[in-house]
Design a protein around this motif. Structure first.
Motif, PDB file in Angstrom:
ATOM      1  N   LEU A  82      30.209  -7.842  25.479  1.00 54.22           N
ATOM      2  CA  LEU A  82      30.438  -7.031  25.854  1.00 54.22           C
ATOM      3  C   LEU A  82      29.257  -6.284  26.710  1.00 54.22           C
ATOM      4  CD1 LEU A  82      32.174  -4.666  25.937  1.00 54.22           C
ATOM      5  CD2 LEU A  82      31.522  -3.390  25.171  1.00 54.22           C
ATOM      6  N   THR A  83      29.686  -7.229  28.273  1.00 49.63           N
ATOM      7  CA  THR A  83      28.460  -6.895  29.223  1.00 49.63           C
ATOM      8  C   THR A  83      29.332  -6.268  30.138  1.00 49.63           C
ATOM      9  OG1 THR A  83      29.049  -8.811  30.456  1.00 49.63           O
ATOM     10  CG2 THR A  83      26.853  -8.604  28.619  1.00 49.63           C
ATOM     11  N   HIS A  84      29.297  -5.637  31.302  1.00 50.30           N
ATOM     12  CA  HIS A  84      30.021  -4.778  32.413  1.00 50.30           C
ATOM     13  C   HIS A  84      30.377  -6.554  33.050  1.00 50.30           C
ATOM     14  CE1 HIS A  84      28.006  -1.335  31.412  1.00 50.30           C
ATOM     15  NE2 HIS A  84      28.785  -0.754  32.808  1.00 50.30           N
ATOM     16  N   ARG A  85      29.532  -7.234  33.292  1.00 47.76           N
ATOM     17  CA  ARG A  85      29.763  -9.162  34.020  1.00 47.76           C
ATOM     18  C   ARG A  85      31.395  -8.967  33.713  1.00 47.76           C
ATOM     19  NH1 ARG A  85      26.481 -12.823  37.264  1.00 47.76           N
ATOM     20  NH2 ARG A  85      25.868 -10.836  38.221  1.00 47.76           N
ATOM     21  N   ALA A  86      31.100  -9.282  32.206  1.00 46.68           N
ATOM     22  CA  ALA A  86      31.926 -10.642  31.300  1.00 46.68           C
ATOM     23  C   ALA A  86      33.614  -9.383  31.177  1.00 46.68           C
ATOM     24  CB  ALA A  86      31.476 -10.354  30.253  1.00 46.68           C
ATOM     25  N   VAL A  87      33.395  -7.930  31.638  1.00 49.99           N
ATOM     26  CA  VAL A  87      34.636  -7.326  31.302  1.00 49.99           C
ATOM     27  C   VAL A  87      35.084  -7.427  32.979  1.00 49.99           C
ATOM     28  CG1 VAL A  87      35.786  -5.007  31.532  1.00 49.99           C
ATOM     29  CG2 VAL A  87      34.183  -5.245  30.001  1.00 49.99           C
TER      30      VAL A  87
END
Length: 206
Positions: free
Chosen positions: A32-37
């Motif tokens: 869960l990372t901002h980029r993954a979202v």
């Protein structure tokens, strides 16, 4: 400084939170990372950071959305007979229906919840938010137990929650993941549990 998030309830905020929950179930907390979202949601790079500036804010958005989606598993309008004094038999129907929906339609949501619960044990600020958000479910359950005749609704509600949580973990992430009980089997389990707790007061639980 408090974590900053976009107002909940907006379409993009819900998309971000739903995607965060899906990533937690699929990849775990490390995934869960901002980029993954952004990538999984098909959003322009930086969109998630704009709505949830920090990791804490993103986790809080996920917890908030988790509570919203769990509350929608069985709505108040689906159990008018229980709230209106429909008796123990109706209570068993409601409990079995809610738990069966969790296990058959929302098992990935349960996995995301376990990820967030474990993370909350490591983050005091998330622990407080997680407990406060989840605490709103205890009141209605205590009220249902009191309606069923419990002389100690808080203690009996805790026992009921523990039984449900154990069964949900076993079926969503444990050794019974391929053997989800039927609604009737769950109803029978609830009846046995409640009769054991309530004794003579459980006469209507059939």
């Amino acid at each position: 400084m408090a974590a900053r998030t976009a107002p909940s309830g907006t379409p993009r905020a819900e998309l971000i939170a739903d995607t965060a929950l899906a990533l937690l179930a699929e990849r775990g907390m490390r995934g869960l990372t901002h980029r993954a979202v952004d990538e999984a949601a098909g959003l322009p790079q930086g969109s998630t950071s704009n709505h949830a500036r920090t990791r804490q804010a993103l986790l809080e958005a996920a917890v908030r959305r988790l509570a919203e989606r769990e509350a929608a598993v069985l709505t108040v309008t689906e159990m008018p007979a229980v709230l209106g004094g429909g008796g123990g038999s109706c209570l068993l129907d409601v409990l079995a229906l809610a738990l069966h929906r969790y296990l058959t339609e929302h098992s990935r949501l349960l996995v995301a919840r376990y990820e967030l619960a474990l993370e909350a044990t490591r983050r005091p600020e998330l622990r407080e938010f997680y407990d406060r958000t989840g605490g709103r479910f205890r009141g209605p359950l205590c009220a249902l137990m009191a309606e069923a005749g419990s002389p100690e609704p808080e203690r009996h509600a805790l026992t009921l929650i523990a039984w449900c949580e154990g069964l949900m973990f076993s079926c969503a992430a444990g050794s019974y993941h391929a053997a989800v009980p039927s609604r009737e089997e769950l109803r029978t389990g609830f009846a046995e549990l409640l009769r054991g707790m309530l004794g003579p007061r459980a006469a209507g639980l059939t």
